[in-house]
Write a protein that holds these residues in place. Structure first.
Motif, short mmCIF file in Angstrom:
data_model
loop_
_atom_site.label_atom_id
_atom_site.label_comp_id
_atom_site.label_asym_id
_atom_site.label_seq_id
_atom_site.Cartn_x
_atom_site.Cartn_y
_atom_site.Cartn_z
N LEU A 80 0.85 -1.19 0.00
CA LEU A 80 0.00 0.00 0.00
C LEU A 80 0.88 1.24 0.00
N THR A 81 0.57 2.20 -0.88
CA THR A 81 1.33 3.44 -0.95
C THR A 81 0.38 4.60 -1.19
N SER A 82 0.97 5.81 -1.17
CA SER A 82 0.14 7.01 -1.30
C SER A 82 0.22 7.68 -2.67
N SER A 83 1.07 7.16 -3.57
CA SER A 83 1.18 7.80 -4.88
C SER A 83 1.64 6.77 -5.91
N SER A 84 1.45 7.12 -7.19
CA SER A 84 1.87 6.23 -8.27
C SER A 84 3.38 6.05 -8.29
N GLU A 131 -5.75 6.02 -1.65
CA GLU A 131 -6.89 6.82 -2.08
C GLU A 131 -7.97 5.97 -2.76
N ASP A 132 -7.58 4.76 -3.15
CA ASP A 132 -8.56 3.86 -3.77
C ASP A 132 -9.22 2.99 -2.70
N ASN A 133 -10.13 2.14 -3.10
CA ASN A 133 -10.83 1.25 -2.17
C ASN A 133 -9.96 0.02 -1.92
N TRP A 134 -8.84 0.24 -1.23
CA TRP A 134 -7.84 -0.82 -1.11
C TRP A 134 -8.32 -2.00 -0.26
#
Length: 206
Positions: free
Chosen positions: A170-174, A192-195
Motif C-alpha cells: 500500500l502506498t500514497s502515490s503512483s 486513495e482507492d478502495n484498497w
C-alpha cells in the motif's frame, strides 16, 4: 574528536560540528572510528524536541553506524583492531569515534560498503522481527505491507518475498507504487482507492 551536536531544539540549523573529548571504553566495549552513520526519523524527532532526551547539552544524535575498530576492551575477544563492523541501538553515533558495547557489534563483510551497512540496520532489524518474531511468514502467506515504498516497507517486501510470501503493498502515490513494485511487491494499491476491497479480491478472504 569532532561530533555533530546541538544545544537547543529546532530545525537542522541547530546542528553544528564541535570538538568534544573522545569517548572512553569499558572492558566489554570497542572504540569505533565511524565511516558512515545512519539517519532515522527518531533522530529528527529528538532534534526537534518531540522525543525526551536525558542529560545536558551538547546532545549528540545517532544510533547506528559503521566503521573500523580502533581499540578493544580487555574482556572482548571475538573482534580485533582493524575489523570492519556496524552497530545499531548505540547512542552518540554522530561522531568520529563511538564506544560500542560488544553485544551490539555486527561484522561487515568486505563486499558490503560502510554506507550500505549503516543505512539498513535499525530499519532492517525492524523488518526482521516483524517477519520472524511478530509472525513467522510461511510460503504462500499473503502479506499486507503499509507504506511499502518507505525504508522499512521496502525491506519488508523483500524479506516477505524471500520467505515465499505473496506481498500486497500500500502506498500514497503512483511514484511510490512503482518503488514498491520494483522492491518485489506482487500487488500494489493506493490508499486513495478502495484498497480494502482490492485486498479482499486478491486474497479471497480478506
Amino acid at each position: 574528536m569532532k561530533a555533530l551536536v546541538f544545544e537547543r531544539f529546532g530545525g537542522p540549523d541547530v546542528l553544528h560540528y564541535q570538538d568534544i573529548p573522545n569517548p572512553s571504553i569499558g572492558p566489554t566495549d570497542v572504540l569505533v572510528r565511524t565511516k558512515a552513520i545512519g539517519l532515522n526519523f527518531a533522530d529528527v524527532y529528538r532534534r526537534k524536541g518531540n522525543y525526551h532526551l536525558t542529560g545536558t547539552p551538547p546532545y549528540i544524535l545517532g544510533y547506528e553506524g559503521a566503521g573500523v575498530i580502533e581499540e578493544v576492551g580487555a574482556e572482548v575477544s571475538h573482534v580485533n583492531v582493524g575489523d570492519r563492523i556496524a552497530f545499531a541501538d548505540v547512542p552518540f553515533a554522530n561522531a568520529e569515534l563511538v564506544a560500542v558495547p560488544q553485544d551490539k557489534i555486527i561484522a561487515v563483510p568486505d563486499d558490503i560498503s560502510f554506507d550500505a551497512a549503516a543505512s539498513v540496520l535499525l530499519q532492517g532489524l525492524t523488518a526482521h522481527y516483524l517477519t520472524q518474531d511478530g509472525y513467522s511468514i510461511q510460503p504462500g502467506d499473503y502479506v499486507l505491507v503499509h507504506a511499502a515504498a518507505g525504508g522499512v516497507g521496502q525491506l519488508l517486501v523483500q524479506i516477505a518475498k524471500l520467505l515465499g510470501g505473496q506481498v500486497i503493498g500500500l502506498t500514497s502515490s503512483s511514484e511510490k507504487a512503482r518503488a514498491a513494485a520494483q522492491a518485489g511487491a506482487d500487488y500494489v494499491f493506493l490508499y486513495e482507492d478502495n484498497w480494502v476491497e482490492q485486498v479482499k479480491e486478491v486474497t479471497k478472504r480478506g
